[in-house]
Design a protein around this motif. Structure first.
Motif, PDB file in Angstrom:
ATOM      1  N   PRO A  75       0.803  -1.230   0.000  1.00  0.00           N
ATOM      2  CA  PRO A  75       0.000   0.000   0.000  1.00  0.00           C
ATOM      3  C   PRO A  75       0.838   1.284   0.000  1.00  0.00           C
ATOM      4  O   PRO A  75       0.375   2.312  -0.476  1.00  0.00           O
ATOM      5  CB  PRO A  75      -0.809  -0.088   1.297  1.00  0.00           C
ATOM      6  CG  PRO A  75      -0.674  -1.477   1.768  1.00  0.00           C
ATOM      7  CD  PRO A  75       0.592  -2.007   1.219  1.00  0.00           C
ATOM      8  N   THR A  76       2.045   1.213   0.528  1.00  0.00           N
ATOM      9  CA  THR A  76       2.830   2.449   0.657  1.00  0.00           C
ATOM     10  C   THR A  76       4.001   2.532  -0.318  1.00  0.00           C
ATOM     11  O   THR A  76       4.765   3.482  -0.270  1.00  0.00           O
ATOM     12  CB  THR A  76       3.378   2.576   2.094  1.00  0.00           C
ATOM     13  OG1 THR A  76       4.031   1.355   2.432  1.00  0.00           O
ATOM     14  CG2 THR A  76       2.281   2.844   3.085  1.00  0.00           C
ATOM     15  N   ALA A 133       6.376  -1.005   6.812  1.00  0.00           N
ATOM     16  CA  ALA A 133       5.673  -1.490   8.015  1.00  0.00           C
ATOM     17  C   ALA A 133       4.280  -2.026   7.689  1.00  0.00           C
ATOM     18  O   ALA A 133       3.872  -3.053   8.234  1.00  0.00           O
ATOM     19  CB  ALA A 133       5.580  -0.351   9.021  1.00  0.00           C
ATOM     20  N   PHE A 134       3.561  -1.343   6.781  1.00  0.00           N
ATOM     21  CA  PHE A 134       2.223  -1.809   6.426  1.00  0.00           C
ATOM     22  C   PHE A 134       2.289  -3.187   5.759  1.00  0.00           C
ATOM     23  O   PHE A 134       1.442  -4.040   6.007  1.00  0.00           O
ATOM     24  CB  PHE A 134       1.516  -0.812   5.502  1.00  0.00           C
ATOM     25  CG  PHE A 134       0.807   0.279   6.258  1.00  0.00           C
ATOM     26  CD1 PHE A 134      -0.340   0.002   6.978  1.00  0.00           C
ATOM     27  CD2 PHE A 134       1.282   1.564   6.246  1.00  0.00           C
ATOM     28  CE1 PHE A 134      -0.997   0.997   7.694  1.00  0.00           C
ATOM     29  CE2 PHE A 134       0.639   2.575   6.953  1.00  0.00           C
ATOM     30  CZ  PHE A 134      -0.500   2.291   7.679  1.00  0.00           C
ATOM     31  N   GLN A 164       2.825  -5.798   8.366  1.00  0.00           N
ATOM     32  CA  GLN A 164       1.571  -6.094   9.082  1.00  0.00           C
ATOM     33  C   GLN A 164       0.636  -6.951   8.225  1.00  0.00           C
ATOM     34  O   GLN A 164      -0.040  -7.841   8.741  1.00  0.00           O
ATOM     35  CB  GLN A 164       0.886  -4.782   9.474  1.00  0.00           C
ATOM     36  CG  GLN A 164       1.618  -4.069  10.611  1.00  0.00           C
ATOM     37  CD  GLN A 164       0.890  -2.816  11.068  1.00  0.00           C
ATOM     38  OE1 GLN A 164       0.184  -2.186  10.304  1.00  0.00           O
ATOM     39  NE2 GLN A 164       1.098  -2.450  12.324  1.00  0.00           N
ATOM     40  N   ILE A 165       0.610  -6.664   6.913  1.00  0.00           N
ATOM     41  CA  ILE A 165      -0.247  -7.469   6.023  1.00  0.00           C
ATOM     42  C   ILE A 165       0.266  -8.910   5.973  1.00  0.00           C
ATOM     43  O   ILE A 165      -0.514  -9.862   6.033  1.00  0.00           O
ATOM     44  CB  ILE A 165      -0.315  -6.850   4.606  1.00  0.00           C
ATOM     45  CG1 ILE A 165      -1.098  -5.526   4.649  1.00  0.00           C
ATOM     46  CG2 ILE A 165      -0.969  -7.809   3.619  1.00  0.00           C
ATOM     47  CD1 ILE A 165      -1.146  -4.778   3.336  1.00  0.00           C
ATOM     48  N   ARG A 194      -1.588 -15.203   9.942  1.00  0.00           N
ATOM     49  CA  ARG A 194      -2.595 -15.573  10.952  1.00  0.00           C
ATOM     50  C   ARG A 194      -3.816 -16.207  10.285  1.00  0.00           C
ATOM     51  O   ARG A 194      -4.367 -17.193  10.762  1.00  0.00           O
ATOM     52  CB  ARG A 194      -3.026 -14.335  11.760  1.00  0.00           C
ATOM     53  CG  ARG A 194      -1.976 -13.862  12.755  1.00  0.00           C
ATOM     54  CD  ARG A 194      -2.615 -13.007  13.841  1.00  0.00           C
ATOM     55  NE  ARG A 194      -3.343 -11.863  13.332  1.00  0.00           N
ATOM     56  CZ  ARG A 194      -2.799 -10.687  13.026  1.00  0.00           C
ATOM     57  NH1 ARG A 194      -1.498 -10.525  13.153  1.00  0.00           N
ATOM     58  NH2 ARG A 194      -3.532  -9.691  12.592  1.00  0.00           N
ATOM     59  N   PHE A 213     -10.794 -10.760   1.454  1.00  0.00           N
ATOM     60  CA  PHE A 213     -10.769  -9.867   2.622  1.00  0.00           C
ATOM     61  C   PHE A 213     -10.058  -8.556   2.261  1.00  0.00           C
ATOM     62  O   PHE A 213     -10.570  -7.469   2.524  1.00  0.00           O
ATOM     63  CB  PHE A 213     -10.049 -10.549   3.799  1.00  0.00           C
ATOM     64  CG  PHE A 213      -9.740  -9.612   4.932  1.00  0.00           C
ATOM     65  CD1 PHE A 213     -10.713  -9.304   5.874  1.00  0.00           C
ATOM     66  CD2 PHE A 213      -8.492  -9.005   5.040  1.00  0.00           C
ATOM     67  CE1 PHE A 213     -10.447  -8.411   6.913  1.00  0.00           C
ATOM     68  CE2 PHE A 213      -8.208  -8.108   6.072  1.00  0.00           C
ATOM     69  CZ  PHE A 213      -9.192  -7.815   7.004  1.00  0.00           C
ATOM     70  N   PHE A 214      -8.899  -8.676   1.650  1.00  0.00           N
ATOM     71  CA  PHE A 214      -8.132  -7.463   1.321  1.00  0.00           C
ATOM     72  C   PHE A 214      -8.806  -6.649   0.210  1.00  0.00           C
ATOM     73  O   PHE A 214      -8.744  -5.423   0.230  1.00  0.00           O
ATOM     74  CB  PHE A 214      -6.683  -7.825   0.966  1.00  0.00           C
ATOM     75  CG  PHE A 214      -5.880  -8.180   2.182  1.00  0.00           C
ATOM     76  CD1 PHE A 214      -5.430  -7.192   3.043  1.00  0.00           C
ATOM     77  CD2 PHE A 214      -5.621  -9.494   2.506  1.00  0.00           C
ATOM     78  CE1 PHE A 214      -4.727  -7.512   4.191  1.00  0.00           C
ATOM     79  CE2 PHE A 214      -4.916  -9.829   3.656  1.00  0.00           C
ATOM     80  CZ  PHE A 214      -4.462  -8.833   4.500  1.00  0.00           C
TER      81      PHE A 214
END
Lengths: 183, 170
Positions: free
Chosen positions: B53-54, B66-67, B70-71, B77, B91-92
């Motif tokens: 995303p960034t 960082a994003f 996290q993804i 998970r 979901f995304f």
């Protein structure tokens, strides 16, 4: 001399390219359509940074609110910090008709508190989880990003980048007018 | 006199015990490593399809942002929870829109993006082939035809005159 079909093929190609360039130059790359706009806001559970007060989506039923994602390390968040506080004081603090909620992402409690003190933030501030659950659930591209949610719980607008006074004014008054009209 | 039975020296039992532990350790290790490896392969297969995303033009798998981290953790998970690849991608997409997918979907407008480059190549190839074929046929016709028959008497006389002059100059 080009034959008629060759002429029209070339013209079609030129037309397609012109259309493509016109679209590219007249489109703001910062405006990314969000699938969340027009849909009910997604659930979250927050704990206020200083007071420890708990707040969830259900607690905001019937109240329009602004969900602002920010970070202490984010430069653009400084530009909108005082605007958010001003919006909170104008529509939220006394009237309780509107709420501003700030969620710090990829941040630490100490850094977030320091930033809040520096910019005089008095509205509800909380931290996202270390895993970024709320950020990812809201499809964040970065910070700052803001979601305006109406009294009916539906996301009205998503702003990527720093908010301006004009955007806040338009969105909040629009949401308050709609809320008043439906009462 | 009773003989005193001494316990076996450590060298007699430590070595077999170590060998057994080592064997059991080796036997158990592949099971654990394979599970983790499979999990990571699945995570990578999914995150390579997602756009950071960034960043600019980098997949979540290859990005250090960082994003993206996290993804990746979120995908890991979800895979552990037993969610399918389609469910995770859905979901995304429901949060970010189709933008998050690095390859457009093979349906609707996305299908046009998949088909268009191939169709353009086939069209261009056909056009080039047609031109080449027509060019070679034209050349063959030119050599096999009777151009002299198409010349007027005046043109023939001029050619003869020019040829004679050319031969005289040699």
């Amino acid at each position: 001399m080009l034959r008629s079909w060759q002429f029209w093929t070339v013209m079609a190609a030129i037309g397609a390219l012109t259309g493509l360039f016109a679209f590219a130059f007249t489109t703001d790359p910062k405006i990314v359509p969000s699938p969340l706009v027009g849909r009910p806001a997604l659930a979250f559970a927050l704990t206020e940074l200083n007071s420890g007060e708990r707040l969830g989506l259900a607690d905001l039923k019937g109240t329009p609110f602004l969900l602002n994602f920010w970070a202490s390390w984010c430069v653009a968040c400084r530009d909108e910090a005082r605007l958010l506080e001003a919006a909170h004081r104008r529509w939220g603090a006394s009237a309780e008709r509107f709420r501003v909620i700030g969620i710090a992402v990829q941040d630490t409690p100490d850094a977030a508190r320091k930033f809040a003190r520096r910019f005089g933030k008095t509205y509800f501030l909380a931290l996202d989880t270390a895993e970024g659950d709320i950020s990812l659930n809201y499809g964040l591209y970065g910070v700052p990003e803001s979601f305006f949610v109406g009294a009916d719980g539906v996301v009205r607008h998503k702003q990527i980048g720093a908010l301006t006074a004009e955007v806040i004014e338009n969105q909040v008054t629009g949401m308050l007018d709609t809320a008043k009209a439906t009462q | 006199m009773n003989a005193i039975r001494r316990p076996p020296p450590p060298s007699h039992w430590i070595l077999p015990w170590l060998a057994l532990s080592f064997y059991l350790g080796l036997a158990g290790a592949p099971v654990m490593a394979l599970g983790e490896r499979e999990l990571e392969e699945k995570v990578q297969a999914i995150t390579v399809q997602l756009r950071c995303p960034t960043c600019q033009g980098i997949s979540v798998k290859d990005s250090a942002a960082a994003f993206s981290r996290q993804i990746r953790d979120k995908v890991r998970r979800m895979v552990r929870e037993g969610q399918s690849e389609q469910a995770i991608l859905a979901f995304f997409v429901s949060r970010y829109g189709e933008w998050i997918l690095r390859a457009p979907k093979k349906e609707g407008l996305g299908l046009v993006l998949w088909v268009l480059p191939g169709a353009a190549m086939v069209f261009a190839g056909g056009l080039i082939g047609y031109k080449l074929l027509r060019g070679s046929r034209g050349a063959r016709d030119a050599t096999q035809g009777e151009p002299a028959a198409q010349l007027t008497a005046e043109q023939r006389a001029r050619i003869d005159r020019d040829l004679r002059r050319f031969e005289e100059q040699i």
